[in-house]
Write a protein that holds these residues in place. Structure first.
Motif, short mmCIF file in Angstrom:
data_model
loop_
_atom_site.label_atom_id
_atom_site.label_comp_id
_atom_site.label_asym_id
_atom_site.label_seq_id
_atom_site.Cartn_x
_atom_site.Cartn_y
_atom_site.Cartn_z
N UNK A 47 0.84 -1.23 0.00
CA UNK A 47 0.04 -0.06 -0.03
C UNK A 47 0.89 1.28 -0.12
N UNK A 48 0.52 2.23 -0.97
CA UNK A 48 1.26 3.48 -0.89
C UNK A 48 0.91 4.42 0.38
N UNK A 49 2.03 5.22 0.56
CA UNK A 49 1.48 6.10 1.91
C UNK A 49 1.20 7.54 1.17
N UNK A 50 0.61 8.28 1.71
CA UNK A 50 0.08 9.63 1.27
C UNK A 50 1.16 10.35 0.42
N UNK A 51 2.28 10.24 0.75
CA UNK A 51 3.23 11.14 -0.03
C UNK A 51 3.51 10.52 -1.65
N UNK A 52 3.41 9.23 -1.58
CA UNK A 52 3.69 8.34 -2.85
C UNK A 52 2.25 8.59 -3.79
N UNK A 53 1.17 8.89 -3.01
CA UNK A 53 -0.14 8.66 -3.58
C UNK A 53 -0.39 9.37 -4.73
N UNK A 54 -1.03 9.31 -5.75
CA UNK A 54 -1.35 10.24 -6.82
C UNK A 54 -2.42 11.12 -6.40
N UNK A 55 -1.97 12.48 -6.49
CA UNK A 55 -2.89 13.50 -5.90
C UNK A 55 -4.18 13.40 -6.51
N UNK A 56 -4.53 12.91 -7.76
CA UNK A 56 -6.02 12.75 -8.09
C UNK A 56 -6.59 11.61 -7.43
N UNK A 57 -5.97 10.78 -6.71
CA UNK A 57 -6.98 9.93 -5.98
C UNK A 57 -7.37 10.72 -4.62
N UNK A 58 -7.11 11.75 -4.31
CA UNK A 58 -7.72 12.59 -3.39
C UNK A 58 -8.95 13.45 -3.70
N UNK A 59 -9.17 13.16 -5.11
CA UNK A 59 -10.37 13.81 -5.64
C UNK A 59 -11.80 12.94 -5.38
N UNK A 60 -12.91 13.62 -5.37
CA UNK A 60 -14.19 13.08 -5.15
C UNK A 60 -14.93 13.89 -6.13
N UNK A 61 -15.49 13.00 -7.44
CA UNK A 61 -16.22 13.68 -8.06
C UNK A 61 -17.71 13.90 -7.69
N UNK A 62 -17.83 13.50 -6.53
CA UNK A 62 -19.15 13.64 -5.90
C UNK A 62 -19.24 14.87 -5.35
N UNK A 63 -18.10 15.43 -4.92
CA UNK A 63 -17.80 16.56 -4.20
C UNK A 63 -17.90 17.61 -5.43
N UNK A 64 -18.94 18.54 -5.12
CA UNK A 64 -19.09 19.60 -6.41
C UNK A 64 -17.93 20.53 -6.60
N UNK A 65 -17.12 20.87 -5.50
CA UNK A 65 -16.00 21.62 -5.74
C UNK A 65 -15.02 21.09 -6.44
N UNK A 66 -14.77 19.86 -6.39
CA UNK A 66 -13.87 18.97 -7.04
C UNK A 66 -14.16 18.73 -8.58
N UNK A 67 -15.57 18.49 -8.59
CA UNK A 67 -16.09 18.28 -9.95
C UNK A 67 -16.33 19.64 -10.92
N UNK A 68 -16.19 20.62 -10.25
CA UNK A 68 -15.94 21.82 -10.90
C UNK A 68 -14.58 22.09 -11.07
N UNK A 69 -13.67 21.95 -10.22
CA UNK A 69 -12.48 22.67 -10.31
C UNK A 69 -11.54 21.36 -11.60
N UNK A 70 -12.06 20.10 -11.65
CA UNK A 70 -11.76 19.26 -12.78
C UNK A 70 -12.55 19.45 -14.06
N UNK A 71 -13.24 20.46 -14.15
CA UNK A 71 -13.87 20.66 -15.41
C UNK A 71 -14.93 19.43 -15.68
N UNK A 72 -15.62 18.86 -14.69
CA UNK A 72 -16.51 18.07 -14.90
C UNK A 72 -16.01 16.72 -15.44
N UNK A 73 -14.61 16.36 -14.88
CA UNK A 73 -13.95 15.29 -15.20
C UNK A 73 -12.78 15.52 -16.45
N UNK A 74 -13.00 16.56 -17.25
CA UNK A 74 -11.95 17.00 -18.62
C UNK A 74 -10.83 16.75 -17.97
N UNK A 75 -10.52 17.49 -16.83
CA UNK A 75 -9.04 17.62 -16.47
C UNK A 75 -8.61 16.40 -16.07
N UNK A 76 -9.19 15.45 -15.84
CA UNK A 76 -8.49 13.91 -15.53
C UNK A 76 -8.21 13.22 -16.60
#
Length: 170
Positions: free
Chosen positions: A1-30
């Motif tokens: 299991x990876x620790x937080x420092x090695x984890x892909x920052x995108x894995x910390x996103x939740x597309x059910x969170x409206x702030x994250x969903x907007x920030x990543x352009x409805x998923x286009x930024x992924x």
């Protein structure tokens, strides 16, 4: 299991969170490669659709609101990801493209493509002072302002192009 420092920052996103969903352009930024280009493309399509149903003055107000909200949206998402201005955050591209679309002489495939390409060039190349602000401002405002400046450079370029075309063909 990876620790937080090695984890892909995108894995910390939740597309059910409206702030994250907007920030990543409805998923286009992924999308890879070039998430900023994918975000700009999504923004162009969404912006054109909005302009079909919304008067220009309201669209300009909407774009200004998107900028203000974007300062919070981008900062919150960057904090949650643990990375300032991660490539997946493309809400700033949405605001920049919306600014460009608002000043196009006509909303058609040719002008939208011209606006898109010019905006992407300035956003990628980051001529002075865009690169300066991109490096110095470590906040949601900093994430947003470089794309606003790229949009302003794009708008100036489009008007110069339009002037030259009018001079040559008229």
């Amino acid at each position: 299991m990876q620790n937080t420092a090695q984890q892909d920052p995108r894995s910390r996103l939740s597309l059910t969170n409206p702030v994250h969903l907007l920030a990543v352009g409805f998923g286009s930024g992924l999308l890879r490669p070039a998430p900023g280009t994918w975000g700009s493309l999504a923004a162009t399509l969404i912006g054109v659709a909005i302009l079909q149903i919304m008067p220009l003055k309201i669209f300009l107000f909407f774009t200004a609101l998107c900028f203000v909200a974007g300062c919070f949206i981008c900062q919150k998402t960057a904090d949650d990801m643990g990375v300032h201005d991660h490539g997946a955050i493309v809400w700033d591209e949405f605001v920049g493209i919306f600014m460009v679309l608002a000043v196009l002489p006509e909303i058609n495939i040719v002008w939208c493509a011209i606006g898109f390409v010019i905006f992407r060039l300035f956003d990628i190349l980051k001529p002075y002072p865009i690169r300066y602000f991109d490096r110095k401002l470590k906040s949601g405002f900093g994430i947003m302002i470089d794309d606003v400046l790229a949009a302003i450079y794009s708008i100036i370029t489009i008007y110069l192009l339009l002037y030259v075309l009018l001079e040559v063909f008229l």
